[in-house]
Design a protein around this motif. Structure first.
Motif, mmCIF file in Angstrom:
data_model
loop_
_atom_site.group_PDB
_atom_site.id
_atom_site.type_symbol
_atom_site.label_atom_id
_atom_site.label_comp_id
_atom_site.label_asym_id
_atom_site.label_seq_id
_atom_site.Cartn_x
_atom_site.Cartn_y
_atom_site.Cartn_z
ATOM 1 N N ALA A 35 7.530 13.068 -5.307
ATOM 2 C CA ALA A 35 6.325 12.248 -5.386
ATOM 3 C C ALA A 35 5.077 13.085 -5.210
ATOM 4 O O ALA A 35 5.113 14.201 -4.690
ATOM 5 C CB ALA A 35 6.361 11.157 -4.309
ATOM 6 N N TRP A 36 3.977 12.509 -5.655
ATOM 7 C CA TRP A 36 2.644 13.022 -5.361
ATOM 8 C C TRP A 36 1.965 12.005 -4.453
ATOM 9 O O TRP A 36 1.851 10.831 -4.791
ATOM 10 C CB TRP A 36 1.836 13.205 -6.636
ATOM 11 C CG TRP A 36 2.321 14.325 -7.490
ATOM 12 C CD1 TRP A 36 3.159 14.235 -8.567
ATOM 13 C CD2 TRP A 36 2.004 15.708 -7.336
ATOM 14 N NE1 TRP A 36 3.392 15.484 -9.087
ATOM 15 C CE2 TRP A 36 2.691 16.414 -8.358
ATOM 16 C CE3 TRP A 36 1.208 16.434 -6.451
ATOM 17 C CZ2 TRP A 36 2.609 17.785 -8.503
ATOM 18 C CZ3 TRP A 36 1.124 17.804 -6.596
ATOM 19 C CH2 TRP A 36 1.812 18.468 -7.620
ATOM 20 N N PHE A 37 1.537 12.486 -3.303
ATOM 21 C CA PHE A 37 0.698 11.707 -2.414
ATOM 22 C C PHE A 37 -0.684 12.344 -2.420
ATOM 23 O O PHE A 37 -0.849 13.520 -2.731
ATOM 24 C CB PHE A 37 1.249 11.738 -0.986
ATOM 25 C CG PHE A 37 2.407 10.807 -0.746
ATOM 26 C CD1 PHE A 37 3.659 11.057 -1.305
ATOM 27 C CD2 PHE A 37 2.256 9.684 0.062
ATOM 28 C CE1 PHE A 37 4.722 10.202 -1.072
ATOM 29 C CE2 PHE A 37 3.317 8.834 0.301
ATOM 30 C CZ PHE A 37 4.547 9.091 -0.259
ATOM 31 N N ARG A 38 -1.668 11.561 -2.042
ATOM 32 C CA ARG A 38 -3.007 12.123 -1.894
ATOM 33 C C ARG A 38 -3.682 11.524 -0.677
ATOM 34 O O ARG A 38 -3.347 10.422 -0.232
ATOM 35 C CB ARG A 38 -3.866 11.871 -3.138
ATOM 36 C CG ARG A 38 -4.232 10.410 -3.389
ATOM 37 C CD ARG A 38 -4.990 10.277 -4.706
ATOM 38 N NE ARG A 38 -5.368 8.896 -4.994
ATOM 39 C CZ ARG A 38 -5.927 8.492 -6.126
ATOM 40 N NH1 ARG A 38 -6.185 9.376 -7.104
ATOM 41 N NH2 ARG A 38 -6.237 7.221 -6.296
ATOM 42 N N GLN A 39 -4.601 12.288 -0.149
ATOM 43 C CA GLN A 39 -5.378 11.803 0.984
ATOM 44 C C GLN A 39 -6.784 12.357 0.899
ATOM 45 O O GLN A 39 -6.982 13.571 0.790
ATOM 46 C CB GLN A 39 -4.743 12.189 2.319
ATOM 47 C CG GLN A 39 -5.431 11.534 3.500
ATOM 48 C CD GLN A 39 -4.568 11.532 4.735
ATOM 49 O OE1 GLN A 39 -3.679 12.365 4.905
ATOM 50 N NE2 GLN A 39 -4.826 10.581 5.618
ATOM 51 N N ALA A 40 -7.729 11.451 0.949
ATOM 52 C CA ALA A 40 -9.134 11.815 0.966
ATOM 53 C C ALA A 40 -9.652 11.662 2.387
ATOM 54 O O ALA A 40 -9.110 10.870 3.165
ATOM 55 C CB ALA A 40 -9.920 10.926 0.014
ATOM 56 N N PRO A 41 -10.685 12.387 2.739
ATOM 57 C CA PRO A 41 -11.242 12.272 4.096
ATOM 58 C C PRO A 41 -11.616 10.832 4.424
ATOM 59 O O PRO A 41 -12.282 10.154 3.639
ATOM 60 C CB PRO A 41 -12.480 13.167 4.038
ATOM 61 C CG PRO A 41 -12.177 14.157 2.976
ATOM 62 C CD PRO A 41 -11.379 13.404 1.950
ATOM 63 N N GLY A 42 -11.132 10.375 5.566
ATOM 64 C CA GLY A 42 -11.456 9.033 6.018
ATOM 65 C C GLY A 42 -10.675 7.926 5.352
ATOM 66 O O GLY A 42 -10.914 6.744 5.620
ATOM 67 N N LYS A 43 -9.738 8.280 4.495
ATOM 68 C CA LYS A 43 -8.940 7.270 3.805
ATOM 69 C C LYS A 43 -7.476 7.426 4.146
ATOM 70 O O LYS A 43 -7.032 8.498 4.570
ATOM 71 C CB LYS A 43 -9.146 7.376 2.294
ATOM 72 C CG LYS A 43 -10.554 7.050 1.842
ATOM 73 C CD LYS A 43 -10.636 7.004 0.339
ATOM 74 C CE LYS A 43 -12.039 6.624 -0.130
ATOM 75 N NZ LYS A 43 -12.132 6.577 -1.612
ATOM 76 N N GLU A 44 -6.720 6.356 3.934
ATOM 77 C CA GLU A 44 -5.294 6.407 4.182
ATOM 78 C C GLU A 44 -4.590 7.214 3.096
ATOM 79 O O GLU A 44 -5.037 7.292 1.952
ATOM 80 C CB GLU A 44 -4.720 4.986 4.221
ATOM 81 C CG GLU A 44 -5.167 4.176 5.420
ATOM 82 C CD GLU A 44 -4.421 2.859 5.531
ATOM 83 O OE1 GLU A 44 -4.689 2.129 6.490
ATOM 84 O OE2 GLU A 44 -3.567 2.574 4.660
ATOM 85 N N ARG A 45 -3.487 7.789 3.487
ATOM 86 C CA ARG A 45 -2.664 8.520 2.537
ATOM 87 C C ARG A 45 -2.088 7.534 1.520
ATOM 88 O O ARG A 45 -1.677 6.427 1.884
ATOM 89 C CB ARG A 45 -1.557 9.242 3.283
ATOM 90 C CG ARG A 45 -0.743 10.194 2.438
ATOM 91 C CD ARG A 45 0.185 10.963 3.335
ATOM 92 N NE ARG A 45 1.112 10.101 4.038
ATOM 93 C CZ ARG A 45 1.836 10.477 5.086
ATOM 94 N NH1 ARG A 45 1.697 11.696 5.563
ATOM 95 N NH2 ARG A 45 2.669 9.652 5.655
#
Length: 126
Positions: A35-45
């Motif tokens: 899988a590809w997960f992503r996480q931005a600052p201040g946001k949930e994964r």
């Protein structure tokens, strides 16, 4: 030992495209979810997309559906994520993730993902 190595991140203009790659090794290729997960600052994964290694069953988050394609090359042991029509909200650290499909379901449950790459940054500017 499972190893995951991402590449292909970078900066792109909104509306552009990119392809992320994840070179994998160290596990039985036919029993895993990738899988590809992503996480931005201040946001949930967020799980962006996933694929079952024994076939080509795929999953996409609503946020990328129609703009992303996940694929795998079994000979190269490499997974890809192609994203088109990129938006500033796609800006995040993108992680390649692997997990054994223990429950026999797809998509794999979040707790089945046990191995993570170092991540590759994607920045989309408007």
């Amino acid at each position: 030992q499972i190893q995951l190595a991402e590449s292909g991140g970078g900066s792109v203009q909104a509306g552009g495209s990119l392809r992320l790659s994840c070179r994998t090794s160290g596990y039985t290729y036919t029993r895993y979810c990738l899988a590809w997960f992503r996480q931005a600052p201040g946001k949930e994964r967020e799980e962006v997309a996933s694929i079952y290694t024994a076939g080509d069953t795929t999953y996409y988050a609503d946020s990328v559906k129609g703009r992303a394609t996940i694929s795998q090359d079994n000979l190269k042991r490499t997974m890809y994520l192609e994203m088109n029509s990129l938006k500033p909200e796609d800006t995040a650290m993108y992680y390649c993730v692997a997990g054994e499909r223990i429950r026999g379901l797809f998509p794999c449950s979040p707790d089945e993902y046990t191995h993570w790459g170092q991540g590759t940054q994607v920045t989309v500017s408007s």
